[in-house]
Write an enzyme that holds these catalytic residues in place. Structure first.
Site, PDB file in Angstrom:
ATOM      1  N   CYS A 113      32.480  30.587  46.683  1.00  0.00           N
ATOM      2  CA  CYS A 113      32.858  30.399  45.452  1.00  0.00           C
ATOM      3  C   CYS A 113      34.361  30.129  45.510  1.00  0.00           C
ATOM      4  CB  CYS A 113      32.593  31.396  44.568  1.00  0.00           C
ATOM      5  SG  CYS A 113      32.940  31.120  42.642  1.00  0.00           S
ATOM      6  N   CYS A 114      35.076  31.257  46.206  1.00  0.00           N
ATOM      7  CA  CYS A 114      36.620  31.324  46.238  1.00  0.00           C
ATOM      8  C   CYS A 114      36.964  29.939  47.163  1.00  0.00           C
ATOM      9  CB  CYS A 114      36.971  32.382  47.317  1.00  0.00           C
ATOM     10  SG  CYS A 114      37.188  33.983  45.946  1.00  0.00           S
ATOM     11  N   CYS A 196      39.702  36.801  38.958  1.00  0.00           N
ATOM     12  CA  CYS A 196      38.729  36.010  37.882  1.00  0.00           C
ATOM     13  C   CYS A 196      37.905  37.153  37.115  1.00  0.00           C
ATOM     14  CB  CYS A 196      37.741  35.358  38.774  1.00  0.00           C
ATOM     15  SG  CYS A 196      38.426  33.735  39.437  1.00  0.00           S
ATOM     16  N   CYS A 199      35.044  38.681  38.747  1.00  0.00           N
ATOM     17  CA  CYS A 199      35.175  39.336  40.246  1.00  0.00           C
ATOM     18  C   CYS A 199      36.046  40.463  39.963  1.00  0.00           C
ATOM     19  CB  CYS A 199      35.448  38.449  41.226  1.00  0.00           C
ATOM     20  SG  CYS A 199      34.062  37.288  41.665  1.00  0.00           S
ATOM     21  N   CYS A 222      40.682  36.461  48.932  1.00  0.00           N
ATOM     22  CA  CYS A 222      40.034  35.357  48.435  1.00  0.00           C
ATOM     23  C   CYS A 222      40.093  34.257  49.489  1.00  0.00           C
ATOM     24  CB  CYS A 222      40.618  34.744  47.086  1.00  0.00           C
ATOM     25  SG  CYS A 222      42.334  34.763  47.116  1.00  0.00           S
TER      26      CYS A 222
HETATM   27  S1  SF4 Z   1      37.312  35.338  42.445  1.00  0.00           S
HETATM   28 FE1  SF4 Z   1      35.035  35.355  42.124  1.00  0.00          FE
HETATM   29  S2  SF4 Z   1      34.861  33.738  40.276  1.00  0.00           S
HETATM   30 FE2  SF4 Z   1      36.969  33.649  41.227  1.00  0.00          FE
HETATM   31  S3  SF4 Z   1      36.751  31.912  42.726  1.00  0.00           S
HETATM   32 FE3  SF4 Z   1      36.375  33.865  43.844  1.00  0.00          FE
HETATM   33  S4  SF4 Z   1      34.149  34.334  43.796  1.00  0.00           S
HETATM   34 FE4  SF4 Z   1      34.509  32.576  42.395  1.00  0.00          FE
END
Ligand code: SF4
Length: 245
Positions: A113-114, A196, A199, A222
């Protein structure tokens, strides 16, 4: 003039943040920009850099999952400093990500996701720059302990400038309070590190400052700030701007 990265890295370690930033602008001109996620460190850096260069260019990764307080802070920053913050977005909207990767990817595979929402947008942005300025500090995480104030960023292939590498959290806050720098109100609600919504949680008394990030995963970064390594680079000036002899 081309110079040796190893020499400038060593010289810069004795420079103040202002000297590092001034040298950076004098050296890279239009081809350096400041990256921030609008945490307190980034706010101190943005304030300091804008005093040295009112035409400062600032960008941020907008994952589209940020806190409303963070979006409000970006608006306040644009107004106070008279700048337009560039937002970097993923190629995928949150809805497209869900269609391609399933629901709540952050809860199953936060690295992916990151990568989709932060790392790849940043990679595209940095490909057009010679250097980027960040607010990372050595005392934030074990993986940041070896950060140099000026170094080659081997992950993104440009020079990485970290003027606050040897500052502490207390020094950052002293600067912010003394200079009346705006900051995210979540910091006053036990969110020392803010990312985010999915998270980030508040920390409990006695917990590490970054314990609220990716809680429950072994993840601490991240993927934007990895250890730098060697190589050749474009350097045109070896002395710190405004340095005391
Ligand atoms: S911090 Fe969490 S929601 Fe944001 S990009 Fe990374 S995994 Fe995705």
């Amino acid at each position: 003039m081309k110079a040796d990265l190893e020499r400038i890295k060593i010289l810069a370690e004795s420079w103040s943040p202002e000297q590092v930033i001034a040298w950076t602008f004098a050296t890279y001109g239009e081809n350096v920009e400041l990256a921030t996620g609008f945490g307190v460190e980034g706010m101190a850096l943005l304030d300091m850099a804008s005093r040295l260069n009112p035409d400062l260019k600032v960008f941020t990764g907008d994952t589209e999952f940020l806190f409303s307080e963070t979006y409000d802070l970006i608006d306040r920053v644009e107004e106070k400093y008279g700048i337009k913050v560039e937002r970097l977005y993923s190629d995928l909207t949150p809805e497209e990500q869900e269609r391609s990767y399933g629901k709540a990817l952050w809860a199953r595979d936060p690295d992916q996701c990151c990568n989709l929402r932060k790392v790849e947008p940043l990679r595209r942005k940095l490909a057009a720059l010679d250097a980027w300025i960040t607010a990372v500090r050595r005392d934030q995480t074990a993986s940041r302990a070896a950060i140099r104030k000026i170094d080659w960023d081997a992950k993104f292939n440009l020079v990485k400038i970290s003027p606050f590498a040897d500052w502490t959290r207390e020094m950052i806050w002293n600067y912010v309070i003394k200079n009346d720098v705006p900051y995210n109100p979540l910091h006053d609600r036990n969110y020392p590190s803010i990312g985010c919504t999915h998270c980030t949680r508040a920390v409990q008394p006695g917990e590490d400052h970054r314990a609220g990030r990716w809680s429950g995963f072994g993840k601490t970064e991240c993927g934007l700030h990895t250890a730098a390594s060697q190589p050749a680079l474009r350097l045109v000036q070896l002395e710190p701007v405004g340095a005391e002899k």
